[in-house]
Design a protein around this motif. Sequence first.
Motif, PDB file in Angstrom:
ATOM      1  N   GLU A 402       0.611  -1.035   0.002  1.00 28.24           N
ATOM      2  CA  GLU A 402       0.100  -0.019   0.081  1.00 28.24           C
ATOM      3  C   GLU A 402       1.039   1.090  -0.095  1.00 28.24           C
ATOM      4  OE1 GLU A 402      -2.759  -0.364   3.433  1.00 28.24           O
ATOM      5  OE2 GLU A 402      -3.400  -2.182   2.537  1.00 28.24           O
ATOM      6  N   HIS A 403       2.113   1.229   0.128  1.00 30.55           N
ATOM      7  CA  HIS A 403       2.728   2.208   0.424  1.00 30.55           C
ATOM      8  C   HIS A 403       3.406   2.527  -1.178  1.00 30.55           C
ATOM      9  CE1 HIS A 403       6.465   4.947   0.939  1.00 30.55           C
ATOM     10  NE2 HIS A 403       6.158   4.901   2.321  1.00 30.55           N
ATOM     11  N   PRO A 404       3.299   3.718  -1.486  1.00 31.08           N
ATOM     12  CA  PRO A 404       3.670   4.067  -2.988  1.00 31.08           C
ATOM     13  C   PRO A 404       5.069   3.820  -3.407  1.00 31.08           C
ATOM     14  CG  PRO A 404       3.415   6.214  -1.454  1.00 31.08           C
ATOM     15  CD  PRO A 404       2.899   5.077  -0.686  1.00 31.08           C
ATOM     16  N   ALA A 405       6.081   3.792  -2.412  1.00 27.03           N
ATOM     17  CA  ALA A 405       7.360   3.455  -2.720  1.00 27.03           C
ATOM     18  C   ALA A 405       7.579   1.973  -3.089  1.00 27.03           C
ATOM     19  CB  ALA A 405       8.249   4.050  -1.912  1.00 27.03           C
ATOM     20  N   VAL A 406       6.547   1.373  -2.649  1.00 27.40           N
ATOM     21  CA  VAL A 406       6.943  -0.493  -2.898  1.00 27.40           C
ATOM     22  C   VAL A 406       6.104  -0.570  -4.016  1.00 27.40           C
ATOM     23  CG1 VAL A 406       6.454  -2.608  -1.778  1.00 27.40           C
ATOM     24  CG2 VAL A 406       6.953  -0.440  -0.174  1.00 27.40           C
ATOM     25  N   ASP A 407       6.960  -1.089  -5.043  1.00 25.09           N
ATOM     26  CA  ASP A 407       6.314  -1.785  -6.081  1.00 25.09           C
ATOM     27  C   ASP A 407       6.411  -3.352  -6.070  1.00 25.09           C
ATOM     28  OD1 ASP A 407       6.486   0.565  -7.545  1.00 25.09           O
ATOM     29  OD2 ASP A 407       8.369   0.366  -8.260  1.00 25.09           O
ATOM     30  N   GLN A 408       7.428  -4.099  -5.718  1.00 26.38           N
ATOM     31  CA  GLN A 408       7.123  -5.462  -5.108  1.00 26.38           C
ATOM     32  C   GLN A 408       7.963  -5.671  -3.776  1.00 26.38           C
ATOM     33  OE1 GLN A 408       8.602  -8.241  -8.497  1.00 26.38           O
ATOM     34  NE2 GLN A 408       8.536  -6.417  -9.572  1.00 26.38           N
ATOM     35  N   VAL A 409       7.328  -6.865  -3.116  1.00 28.91           N
ATOM     36  CA  VAL A 409       8.125  -7.043  -1.713  1.00 28.91           C
ATOM     37  C   VAL A 409       8.199  -8.476  -1.398  1.00 28.91           C
ATOM     38  CG1 VAL A 409       5.936  -6.604  -0.428  1.00 28.91           C
ATOM     39  CG2 VAL A 409       8.141  -6.085   0.475  1.00 28.91           C
ATOM     40  N   ALA A 410       8.916  -8.886  -0.691  1.00 21.25           N
ATOM     41  CA  ALA A 410       8.979 -10.107  -0.001  1.00 21.25           C
ATOM     42  C   ALA A 410       9.488  -9.971   1.284  1.00 21.25           C
ATOM     43  CB  ALA A 410       9.936 -11.227  -0.813  1.00 21.25           C
ATOM     44  N   VAL A 411       8.848 -10.542   2.239  1.00 24.32           N
ATOM     45  CA  VAL A 411       9.197 -10.543   3.402  1.00 24.32           C
ATOM     46  C   VAL A 411       9.474 -12.011   4.400  1.00 24.32           C
ATOM     47  CG1 VAL A 411       8.331 -10.101   5.947  1.00 24.32           C
ATOM     48  CG2 VAL A 411       7.706  -8.543   4.063  1.00 24.32           C
ATOM     49  N   ILE A 412      10.626 -12.269   5.001  1.00 22.85           N
ATOM     50  CA  ILE A 412      11.200 -13.315   5.491  1.00 22.85           C
ATOM     51  C   ILE A 412      11.225 -13.206   7.138  1.00 22.85           C
ATOM     52  CG2 ILE A 412      12.088 -14.379   3.553  1.00 22.85           C
ATOM     53  CD1 ILE A 412      14.914 -13.838   4.666  1.00 22.85           C
ATOM     54  N   GLY A 413      11.704 -14.124   7.836  1.00 17.16           N
ATOM     55  CA  GLY A 413      11.893 -13.869   9.274  1.00 17.16           C
ATOM     56  C   GLY A 413      13.266 -14.163   9.515  1.00 17.16           C
ATOM     57  N   VAL A 414      14.121 -13.357  10.296  1.00 21.10           N
ATOM     58  CA  VAL A 414      15.634 -13.449  10.332  1.00 21.10           C
ATOM     59  C   VAL A 414      15.626 -13.652  11.997  1.00 21.10           C
ATOM     60  CG1 VAL A 414      15.867 -11.992   8.283  1.00 21.10           C
ATOM     61  CG2 VAL A 414      15.799 -10.882  10.454  1.00 21.10           C
ATOM     62  N   PRO A 415      16.755 -14.115  12.481  1.00 18.22           N
ATOM     63  CA  PRO A 415      17.021 -14.483  13.596  1.00 18.22           C
ATOM     64  C   PRO A 415      17.099 -13.040  14.599  1.00 18.22           C
ATOM     65  CG  PRO A 415      18.333 -15.858  12.285  1.00 18.22           C
ATOM     66  CD  PRO A 415      17.796 -14.984  11.559  1.00 18.22           C
ATOM     67  N   ASP A 416      16.639 -13.321  15.697  1.00 17.67           N
ATOM     68  CA  ASP A 416      16.824 -12.019  16.567  1.00 17.67           C
ATOM     69  C   ASP A 416      16.872 -12.611  18.042  1.00 17.67           C
ATOM     70  OD1 ASP A 416      16.376  -9.179  17.079  1.00 17.67           O
ATOM     71  OD2 ASP A 416      15.070  -9.934  18.700  1.00 17.67           O
ATOM     72  N   ASP A 417      18.083 -11.965  18.816  1.00 22.27           N
ATOM     73  CA  ASP A 417      18.395 -12.430  19.880  1.00 22.27           C
ATOM     74  C   ASP A 417      17.300 -12.334  21.198  1.00 22.27           C
ATOM     75  OD1 ASP A 417      20.976 -13.359  18.923  1.00 22.27           O
ATOM     76  OD2 ASP A 417      22.086 -11.273  19.795  1.00 22.27           O
TER      77      ASP A 417
END
Length: 475
Positions: A402-417
């Motif tokens: 929905e953000h005008p600057a985002v044409d395509q996006v992929a989200v993943i989970g990354v480790p966090d302490d």
Amino acid sequence: MNWQTIPEMVLSSGDRFGDAEAVVDGDLRITFTDLTDRIRRAAGAFAGAGIRKGDRVAIWGPNSAEWAIAAFGLLTAGGVLVPINTRYRENEASDIIRRSGAKAVLVEKGFLGQDFTVTEPVPVFDLKSDFLSSGEPFEVSVLAEDIADIMYTSGTTGRPKGVMMNHKQTLRMFSEWCDLADLRQGDRYMIVNPFFHMFGYKAGLIASMIRGATILPIPVLDVDRVLELVEREKVTMLPGPPTLYQSLLTSPTTHDISSLRAAVTGSADIPVELIRRISKELPFETIMTGYGLSEGGTATASRRGDTFEQIATTVGKPCDGIEIRIADDSEVLIRGYNVMQGYLDDPHGTAEAIDDDGWLHTGDLGTLDDEGRLRIVGRKKDMFIVGGFNAYPAEIEGFLLEHPAVDQVAVIGVPDDRLGQVGKAFVVSGNPVPADDLIAWSRDRMAGFKAPRFVEYLDALPLGATGKVMKDQLR
């Protein structure tokens, strides 16, 4: 028509559609009468090469007239089709050839710079050679319940599995698909989806033969080439991934594309604005979205009259004869005639996928609305847990689009302490904003555990040959 097998349907097309164009591939133009003759001769070539009823043959090549003739010729000879992804390397393809027990392989040398070398000790034929035309007309009687094809899963969750489907279920499923997608006799169908995939082979080749549509095979998706062919060949039907339509919208063109009538796409994360723009800025009269998988074919589809939001945010209602249920853990379960006959030589994997009550466990997570429309919220394997809360990438991606600057996006989970995992967004943008600004914007619009903690801009997302984002490469 009450056809029992794919060869019966395909071979009847000569009588049904005669001198109408069946395939247009470069300079090659083939009528339905000519196509059925070529298919019968290809069947004779397979028989002459020692292929008997039930034998498996692999095809490892791009979309072409020869691919279609080979596939239907093989089925007419009683064989079982094993399509192989053209992006696979030699060792990946050889693994599938070996595990499928293929008795022969057809390749197209030189496509995408590959030699398509086969290390297995089986006969290899070049699709562009005279092999397919070398036989005497031939056909074998096959049964509705015989296995027609073994399509290997994309392998994003481990080693690809061979999904077995029979003739009857494929014909029933894609006869209905023709109605839902508004495919008509005389349509000119540009097939950009690869033939090695269900979308290209079944919703493409088989659907076209059912309806009497002209097949225009596209080996590599090149938007300029697509636009040129749409104008020259008066293409009416153009299914594809959302990225295809985004490219059409952003490509400056002087080509006449007014012939386009029917669009078909599918994804968990289509922006509503994209569907609205396809409808308003491109000439399409109908847009269908749907949900399918190798193990269950096309299970749901949108219906004519659905709103932009329904088409974009859901994958429609179940097709005829198919049940959808949401399990306690939100997994989408499917039951009906469409469920695969099992994984080849993998009874354990089959039992894991299909429970004792006949429900196929898809690995996708979803919800059903009050009218029975399915919404896909992500993959079980893609879900990550942030401080005890389940985060679904497809849902987060929908917010970010929905953000005008985002044409395509992929989200993943990354480790966090501290939290175990947090979200990271990979963004393609023609007009990027600072990562911190996008993160702050996200926190204003979604729960803190969903908002990505990291943003990385890429020139392009890694896509598989079917247009699916390869998240394993992002990891």
